[in-house]
Design a protein around this motif. Structure first.
Motif, PDB file in Angstrom:
ATOM      1  N   ILE A 239       0.853  -1.185   0.000  1.00 40.95           N
ATOM      2  CA  ILE A 239       0.000   0.000   0.000  1.00 40.95           C
ATOM      3  C   ILE A 239       0.891   1.238   0.000  1.00 40.95           C
ATOM      4  O   ILE A 239       1.719   1.398   0.902  1.00 40.95           O
ATOM      5  N   ALA A 240       0.728   2.093  -1.017  1.00 41.19           N
ATOM      6  CA  ALA A 240       1.493   3.354  -1.067  1.00 41.19           C
ATOM      7  C   ALA A 240       0.554   4.498  -0.701  1.00 41.19           C
ATOM      8  O   ALA A 240      -0.436   4.740  -1.398  1.00 41.19           O
ATOM      9  N   GLY A 241       0.885   5.175   0.390  1.00 43.95           N
ATOM     10  CA  GLY A 241       0.012   6.255   0.859  1.00 43.95           C
ATOM     11  C   GLY A 241      -0.861   5.731   1.984  1.00 43.95           C
ATOM     12  O   GLY A 241      -1.501   4.690   1.844  1.00 43.95           O
ATOM     13  N   CYS A 242      -0.864   6.441   3.103  1.00 44.00           N
ATOM     14  CA  CYS A 242      -1.587   5.950   4.278  1.00 44.00           C
ATOM     15  C   CYS A 242      -2.725   6.872   4.670  1.00 44.00           C
ATOM     16  O   CYS A 242      -2.996   7.088   5.853  1.00 44.00           O
ATOM     17  N   GLY A 243      -3.412   7.407   3.675  1.00 43.84           N
ATOM     18  CA  GLY A 243      -4.548   8.288   3.930  1.00 43.84           C
ATOM     19  C   GLY A 243      -5.852   7.515   4.058  1.00 43.84           C
ATOM     20  O   GLY A 243      -5.873   6.291   4.210  1.00 43.84           O
ATOM     21  N   LYS A 244      -6.948   8.279   3.962  1.00 45.13           N
ATOM     22  CA  LYS A 244      -8.267   7.699   4.196  1.00 45.13           C
ATOM     23  C   LYS A 244      -8.656   6.624   3.185  1.00 45.13           C
ATOM     24  O   LYS A 244      -9.227   5.607   3.537  1.00 45.13           O
ATOM     25  N   ILE A 245      -8.332   6.884   1.917  1.00 43.16           N
ATOM     26  CA  ILE A 245      -8.792   5.929   0.915  1.00 43.16           C
ATOM     27  C   ILE A 245      -8.004   4.629   1.012  1.00 43.16           C
ATOM     28  O   ILE A 245      -8.551   3.534   0.866  1.00 43.16           O
ATOM     29  N   SER A 246      -6.695   4.742   1.344  1.00 41.32           N
ATOM     30  CA  SER A 246      -5.897   3.531   1.559  1.00 41.32           C
ATOM     31  C   SER A 246      -6.443   2.737   2.741  1.00 41.32           C
ATOM     32  O   SER A 246      -6.498   1.503   2.724  1.00 41.32           O
ATOM     33  N   SER A 247      -6.846   3.470   3.749  1.00 45.33           N
ATOM     34  CA  SER A 247      -7.411   2.836   4.934  1.00 45.33           C
ATOM     35  C   SER A 247      -8.653   2.031   4.549  1.00 45.33           C
ATOM     36  O   SER A 247      -8.814   0.868   4.936  1.00 45.33           O
ATOM     37  N   ASP A 248      -9.521   2.628   3.747  1.00 42.07           N
ATOM     38  CA  ASP A 248     -10.724   1.914   3.322  1.00 42.07           C
ATOM     39  C   ASP A 248     -10.387   0.696   2.463  1.00 42.07           C
ATOM     40  O   ASP A 248     -11.017  -0.358   2.568  1.00 42.07           O
ATOM     41  N   PHE A 249      -9.368   0.855   1.621  1.00 43.88           N
ATOM     42  CA  PHE A 249      -9.009  -0.266   0.747  1.00 43.88           C
ATOM     43  C   PHE A 249      -8.511  -1.454   1.565  1.00 43.88           C
ATOM     44  O   PHE A 249      -8.944  -2.596   1.369  1.00 43.88           O
TER      45      PHE A 249
ATOM     46  N   TYR B 107      -1.172  -0.953  -4.295  1.00 48.50           N
ATOM     47  CA  TYR B 107      -2.300  -0.033  -4.366  1.00 48.50           C
ATOM     48  C   TYR B 107      -1.738   1.352  -4.068  1.00 48.50           C
ATOM     49  O   TYR B 107      -1.137   1.564  -3.008  1.00 48.50           O
ATOM     50  N   ILE B 108      -1.923   2.296  -5.000  1.00 45.65           N
ATOM     51  CA  ILE B 108      -1.387   3.645  -4.797  1.00 45.65           C
ATOM     52  C   ILE B 108      -2.533   4.598  -4.449  1.00 45.65           C
ATOM     53  O   ILE B 108      -3.405   4.872  -5.281  1.00 45.65           O
ATOM     54  N   GLY B 109      -2.529   5.069  -3.208  1.00 45.76           N
ATOM     55  CA  GLY B 109      -3.598   5.949  -2.742  1.00 45.76           C
ATOM     56  C   GLY B 109      -3.060   7.297  -2.303  1.00 45.76           C
ATOM     57  O   GLY B 109      -3.615   7.925  -1.407  1.00 45.76           O
TER      58      GLY B 109
ATOM     59  N   ASN C 102       3.179  -4.692 -10.171  1.00 47.27           N
ATOM     60  CA  ASN C 102       1.847  -4.427 -10.699  1.00 47.27           C
ATOM     61  C   ASN C 102       1.239  -3.287  -9.891  1.00 47.27           C
ATOM     62  O   ASN C 102       1.559  -3.131  -8.703  1.00 47.27           O
ATOM     63  N   VAL C 103       0.359  -2.516 -10.528  1.00 44.55           N
ATOM     64  CA  VAL C 103      -0.146  -1.322  -9.844  1.00 44.55           C
ATOM     65  C   VAL C 103      -1.664  -1.146 -10.023  1.00 44.55           C
ATOM     66  O   VAL C 103      -2.198  -1.285 -11.129  1.00 44.55           O
ATOM     67  N   LEU C 104      -2.308  -0.841  -8.900  1.00 42.20           N
ATOM     68  CA  LEU C 104      -3.691  -0.352  -8.919  1.00 42.20           C
ATOM     69  C   LEU C 104      -3.606   1.100  -8.445  1.00 42.20           C
ATOM     70  O   LEU C 104      -3.284   1.357  -7.282  1.00 42.20           O
ATOM     71  N   MET C 105      -3.871   2.058  -9.372  1.00 37.67           N
ATOM     72  CA  MET C 105      -3.709   3.481  -9.059  1.00 37.67           C
ATOM     73  C   MET C 105      -5.063   4.117  -8.785  1.00 37.67           C
ATOM     74  O   MET C 105      -5.978   3.995  -9.599  1.00 37.67           O
ATOM     75  N   GLU C 106      -5.165   4.819  -7.658  1.00 38.92           N
ATOM     76  CA  GLU C 106      -6.429   5.510  -7.352  1.00 38.92           C
ATOM     77  C   GLU C 106      -6.816   6.436  -8.509  1.00 38.92           C
ATOM     78  O   GLU C 106      -5.956   7.024  -9.145  1.00 38.92           O
ATOM     79  N   LYS C 107      -8.097   6.602  -8.699  1.00 38.90           N
ATOM     80  CA  LYS C 107      -8.572   7.500  -9.764  1.00 38.90           C
ATOM     81  C   LYS C 107      -8.453   8.937  -9.283  1.00 38.90           C
ATOM     82  O   LYS C 107      -8.612   9.168  -8.090  1.00 38.90           O
TER      83      LYS C 107
END
Lengths: 330, 330
Positions: free
Chosen positions: A8-18, A72-74, A93-98
């Motif tokens: 998980i890249a980025g530890c904000g709210k959306i990463s938390s939800d993911f 997952y990049i958030g 491999n990457v899943l990039m937030e929209k």
């Protein structure tokens, strides 16, 4: 199925939800193994909260972790490009937030780099993986509402003063923040067709970022799509697709809808009961996206058939066209 | 209250619904005393069906009938001007079916003639008199949804092949037929303000009449209205007005709605049970318009405070602007 080990890249709210949604699946083959943030303290805090074994204070370290299959990049929109490049260069491999990036040129660049690295790369348009959306697609294909002629979506919440909306340095503007969902809906129901013409009206804030946007998109065969976006008003936040025989409606929130209404019968996709706290509404549905990625990785494909690179490029192009017409910074 | 003695010009479906609704009131002071059509046979048939004592094969005869206080004009759009002129010249008060005329110039002409004749003259925008609409107005004034920022309406039914829609000689085009309701809603919620700018897209049929129309209207203070009209698709046919605190919605049919939904509580205006057959949906609600006219005549006013001449002029101007942008005949 081979295990899917998430970083998980980025530890904000959306990463938390993911992470919450992935862990809620309780699938031993779908695990979060490492997290990274700009600050090691944030990463550690996040890792402890979710019981993730490794944490890093740099995205580079995450990119180099051999135990990570997919990241997952958030992170915040303005750093999608740099963080994405670092992770892709690590062969992950990457899943990039929209949205994939803040403009079309950066979007093209990221996709080109993903191709060059020969890894799986997808924009996290989670709506498309929710069974309600899949059901809409199936009903449209069965022509349950006849020939599709119009689609319209509203997305508005009073968020004009939220920093990520109003500030250039954070990306800003309502088109890439909430408009991405509305435009995604139109392009998705019109089979990823490039609009023939777009007309738009709106207003900009003092930083030149669009705060209210209404746009009409014309597609082939006299079909039209309309979006209404607002950062001042609480809009209905519904999506409608209408054909010669009726309308399928996704009631609020259309981007993560548990229900659809249709003349041929409604459909429900209940939210899992959860004791975990989610930051955003209906984030339980992120699990469908996570499962889709696992299935793509298992098959060895480099693009999702549901959210391919071409869809991300078209989405970025339409967002940019609308912003350019309004004279918005992008 | 002095009796209101109605004459009816035009014996088509909408006149039938109007007489039905008036007679349903069972008010001895609100009576239909004469009907007229181009053909005396039609007038006689209509008079017999509704038990009206006098019938005429000319509008002139109706204009000269001393027993008639006010004439409801339900003739086809292209004859609104000529029939209206004849009735006004007879010194009668007039309730004219919407739209007042097929273009702005004719609308201005009719209003000028009504003023010159010093009679009551109103466009039959019956939606405004339905208690659901009155309730929306009251809630907006109480700022129940905060400051109003957006409004949007859809009106679409598969009627592209109906003669009054597709043929020039009958008026034609969807803007004056169904769009009049949608535009009325926008102008009404934005306090009859003239839009600063209008952008539109649409399609024309082989006679140059608009069949699909989407338009964005910009009002002062960064407020926007959107309409989507279709003669091919069955749209949601809902109207929404959104402010900083939420949205008031009129579900289908928004032009004659028995319900409204609102964050501060819903409102119902049940339809009277009726054994009479109405031609159009919810025409029972026409009674509110008839009662309003009676009250205006009682007070001796020449314009309705709810649907004044200025509102009809603005409505005609906006309809014409949209049609001109599309290159539609008008």
């Amino acid at each position: 199925m081979a295990p899917t080990r998430w970083g998980i890249a980025g530890c904000g709210k959306i990463s938390s939800d993911f992470v919450n949604a992935v862990q809620h699946l309780n699938d031993p083959d779908l695990v979060v193994v490492a997290v990274a943030a700009r600050s090691v303290d944030s990463a550690q805090k996040f890792a402890e909260k979710f019981n993730v074994k490794k944490f890093y204070g740099s995205y580079q370290a995450l990119a180099e972790d051999p135990e990570v299959d997919v990241v997952y990049i958030g992170v915040i929109n303005t750093t999608h490009l740099s963080v994405g490049q670092a992770i892709l260069a690590g062969g992950k491999n990457v899943l990039m937030e929209k949205p994939l990036a803040v403009n079309l040129q950066q979007t093209q660049q990221l996709i080109a780099e993903a191709k060059a690295c020969n890894v799986f790369f997808m924009e996290a348009l989670w709506s498309r993986f929710i069974p309600t959306y899949t059901e809409v697609r199936a009903r449209l294909q069965r022509q349950e509402i006849g020939q599709v002629m119009h689609a319209f979506v509203s997305f508005g919440v009073p968020i004009a003063d939220v920093p990520r909306l109003k500030e250039k340095e954070l990306g800003g503007g309502c088109v890439i923040d909430i408009g991405v969902y509305a435009i995604n809906f139109l392009l998705w129901v019109f089979d990823e067709e490039k609009p023939i013409e777009i007309k738009t009206m709106g207003t900009l804030n003092d930083q030149g970022l669009e705060m209210e946007v209404t746009a009409i998109l014309k597609f082939s065969n006299n079909r039209f799509g309309t979006i209404v976006l607002s950062t001042s008003a609480l809009l209905p936040n519904e999506a409608h697709v209408s054909g010669t025989k009726g309308t399928i409606t996704l009631r609020s929130p259309f981007w993560a809808p548990p229900h659809l209404t249709s003349p041929s019968g409604n459909f429900d996709c209940p939210l899992d009961p959860s004791e975990r706290k989610y930051e955003f509404g209906n984030s339980q549905f992120l699990k469908y996206e996570a499962q889709h990625i696992a299935s793509c990785l298992e098959k060895g494909v480099k693009e999702s058939p549901v959210m391919p690179h071409s869809s991300s490029l078209l989405l970025a192009e339409v967002m940019q066209d609308i912003r350019q017409q309004l004279g918005s910074w992008f």
